[in-house]
Scaffold this active site. Structure first.
Site, PDB file in Angstrom:
ATOM      1  N   HIS A   1       0.831  -1.206   0.000  1.00 28.31           N
ATOM      2  CA  HIS A   1       0.000   0.000   0.000  1.00 28.31           C
ATOM      3  C   HIS A   1       0.866   1.256   0.000  1.00 28.31           C
ATOM      4  CE1 HIS A   1       0.460   0.896   4.390  1.00 28.31           C
ATOM      5  NE2 HIS A   1       0.513  -0.414   4.523  1.00 28.31           N
TER       6      HIS A   1
ATOM      7  N   ASP B   1      -0.174   4.425   1.171  1.00 30.68           N
ATOM      8  CA  ASP B   1      -0.460   5.457   2.166  1.00 30.68           C
ATOM      9  C   ASP B   1       0.267   5.211   3.481  1.00 30.68           C
ATOM     10  OD1 ASP B   1      -2.205   3.184   2.612  1.00 30.68           O
ATOM     11  OD2 ASP B   1      -3.313   4.419   4.052  1.00 30.68           O
TER      12      ASP B   1
ATOM     13  N   ASP C   1       6.254   1.530   6.440  1.00 31.90           N
ATOM     14  CA  ASP C   1       4.946   0.871   6.353  1.00 31.90           C
ATOM     15  C   ASP C   1       4.089   1.694   5.408  1.00 31.90           C
ATOM     16  OD1 ASP C   1       2.601  -0.496   6.759  1.00 31.90           O
ATOM     17  OD2 ASP C   1       2.290   0.195   8.813  1.00 31.90           O
TER      18      ASP C   1
ATOM     19  N   GLU D   1      -4.882   1.696   2.953  1.00 36.10           N
ATOM     20  CA  GLU D   1      -4.803   0.508   3.808  1.00 36.10           C
ATOM     21  C   GLU D   1      -4.828   0.905   5.271  1.00 36.10           C
ATOM     22  OE1 GLU D   1      -2.742  -2.794   6.099  1.00 36.10           O
ATOM     23  OE2 GLU D   1      -2.306  -0.642   5.950  1.00 36.10           O
ATOM     24  N   GLU D   2      -4.168   2.010   5.598  1.00 37.88           N
ATOM     25  CA  GLU D   2      -4.064   2.429   6.996  1.00 37.88           C
ATOM     26  C   GLU D   2      -5.396   2.898   7.576  1.00 37.88           C
ATOM     27  OE1 GLU D   2      -1.685   1.619   8.615  1.00 37.88           O
ATOM     28  OE2 GLU D   2       0.169   1.697   7.468  1.00 37.88           O
TER      29      GLU D   2
ATOM     30  N   ASP E   1       4.092  -6.571   3.569  1.00 39.51           N
ATOM     31  CA  ASP E   1       3.678  -5.531   4.510  1.00 39.51           C
ATOM     32  C   ASP E   1       3.957  -5.949   5.958  1.00 39.51           C
ATOM     33  OD1 ASP E   1       2.557  -3.178   5.424  1.00 39.51           O
ATOM     34  OD2 ASP E   1       0.483  -3.851   5.220  1.00 39.51           O
TER      35      ASP E   1
ATOM     36  N   HIS F   1       4.334   3.293  12.600  1.00 40.00           N
ATOM     37  CA  HIS F   1       3.319   4.278  12.999  1.00 40.00           C
ATOM     38  C   HIS F   1       3.816   5.301  14.016  1.00 40.00           C
ATOM     39  CE1 HIS F   1      -0.323   1.564  11.711  1.00 40.00           C
ATOM     40  NE2 HIS F   1       0.659   1.569  10.824  1.00 40.00           N
TER      41      HIS F   1
END
Length: 425
Positions: free
Chosen positions: A92, A94, A155, A189-190, A212, A394
């Site tokens: 992904h 984002d 990520d 995705e997030e 991922d 994150h």
């Protein structure tokens, strides 16, 4: 674990790509995504278009970016391998909104020796407090961090870079035989909406792999069952000076009582491995109405049913204690992919062989979260998850090992070969 990249060109290409990708701001927006806006931010198109351009230069077929920001392309099968079943690779574009991903300034630490790394905003990377970092220091791996003012974005830009580098390697090394390979880079995705508008009409593959994951060796075939919950507490507003006489009911007090009642030992910060949790994600309100947003996670569907009932009971109790009302709305987000993958063992077996061929011993660990692959598996396309070498996702403490990212790329190259070899025996 002695993972060693077979070609030094892989590491250079991988590093250049990764640095370029993380500098592109692709932060998504959960509120907009929840309203059905995909992509939730137009800036996600910036990386999607960059990838589309690179895939076109590589010579892949059917390269396109859909109106909802999904980047698709396919790599044709080697001559004589046209009948090998195709598979898809996913990652992904984002990054999360909790910590900004704007103006990322990646810092490369070659042959990291374990000396604590001090960055801006008081961020310190210290192997004494980070077992994975200690292991990377022991092996003198090259690691990459942000400057501390932002997250890094590994990520999942580490996964994007690994897939792109794998494709480039296969294109420039035609001696490596493979079947058709599809690639799909998704938005949002997030936000939990990465597969909401997935262009299934473009996908011909019957199985897929997300790139991922985290530490080298992690091979993930199970994830949480995931639900969101919104609890609305309704009170009665009146002037605070005459609150007693008019019977004020403060919904904020109800929400506070409810949050305190969530079991301490069943929260994200107190659970690990296969333990589920309740997580309060946000609160917003006034005297008359307060909304609490939560996520519920468990590997067992039966236990998830119990969690949902617990939330309803706690909310009702908190409301009644102040004379107010509470309503609970629960929505399914994704399911544990393990039951489906258990019915397709060959999909995982290909991956195990590919790990070992890359010098990586597979370690089966549960995903304490989910991936686009979780949702895709629900849709009937089995999709286990591959590591990327990223850590501490994150947040500002995020870092990635270039050596582990390279190992992930090797796994992908081996995967293409293993599937081709197996299906042509």
């Amino acid at each position: 674990m002695n993972y060693v990249t077979k070609d030094s060109d892989i590491q250079k290409s991988l590093l250049d790509r990764f640095i370029k990708y993380v500098k592109i701001w692709t932060e998504s927006n959960t509120h907009k995504a929840d309203e059905g806006i995909i992509p939730s931010e137009q800036r996600e198109f910036d990386l999607a278009k960059q990838l589309s351009a690179e895939l076109t230069v590589m010579g892949l077929q059917k390269v396109q970016v859909t109106e909802n920001c999904y980047t698709y392309a396919s790599l044709s099968a080697s001559k004589g391998y046209e009948k090998v079943p195709s598979f898809c690779l996913l990652a992904h574009v984002d990054t999360v909104e909790e910590v900004t991903g704007k103006d990322v300034k990646p810092i490369i630490h070659p042959a990291y020796d374990g000396t604590p790394i001090d960055l801006q905003c008081g961020v310190r990377h210290d192997p004494k407090n980070d077992r994975a970092l200690f292991q990377s220091a022991e092996k003198k791996e090259t690691i990459i961090t942000s400057d501390g003012t932002t997250l890094l974005g590994s990520d999942d830009k580490a996964g994007v870079a690994a897939i792109m580098t794998c494709l480039e390697y296969l294109v420039t090394h035609p001696e490596i035989k493979h079947g058709k390979i599809e690639v799909l880079f998704s938005p949002d995705e997030e936000t939990g909406h990465g597969m909401d508008r997935v262009p299934l009409d473009l996908l011909g593959s019957k199985f897929a792999y997300t790139v991922d994951g985290g530490h080298a060796g992690e091979l993930e075939t199970e994830c949480f069952n995931a639900y969101s919950a919104e609890i609305v507490f309704t009170g009665k507003s009146c002037h605070t000076g005459s609150a007693r006489q008019c019977g004020m009911i403060n919904s904020i007090n109800m929400a506070g009582e409810f949050i305190l009642s969530v079991p301490l030992r069943e929260r994200p910060e107190t659970t690990e491995n296969h333990e589920g949790f309740y997580a309060v994600m946000g609160i917003n309100g006034s005297i008359e109405e307060t909304r609490v947003s939560m996520i519920l996670r468990d590997f067992s569907l039966e236990k998830m049913k119990e969690r949902i009932q617990t939330i309803k009971t706690l909310a009702e109790s908190a409301a009644l204690s102040f004379g107010g009302k509470a309503s609970v709305t629960v929505k399914e987000q994704y399911k544990n992919m393990k039951p489906v993958l258990d019915n397709h063992p060959e999909v995982v077996e290909f991956l195990e062989e590919s790990y070992r061929a890359a010098g990586v011993e597979p370690e089966f660990v549960p995903i304490r979260g989910g991936t686009d692959g979780s949702r895709l598996t629900e849709m009937g396309i089995p999709c286990p998850n591959i590591f990327t070498g990223g850590h501490n996702f994150h947040g500002r403490y995020e870092w990635v090992s270039l050596d582990q990212m390279s190992a992930a790329t090797d796994v992908l190259i081996n995967l293409a070969q293993k599937i081709a070899e197996n299906k042509t025996r």
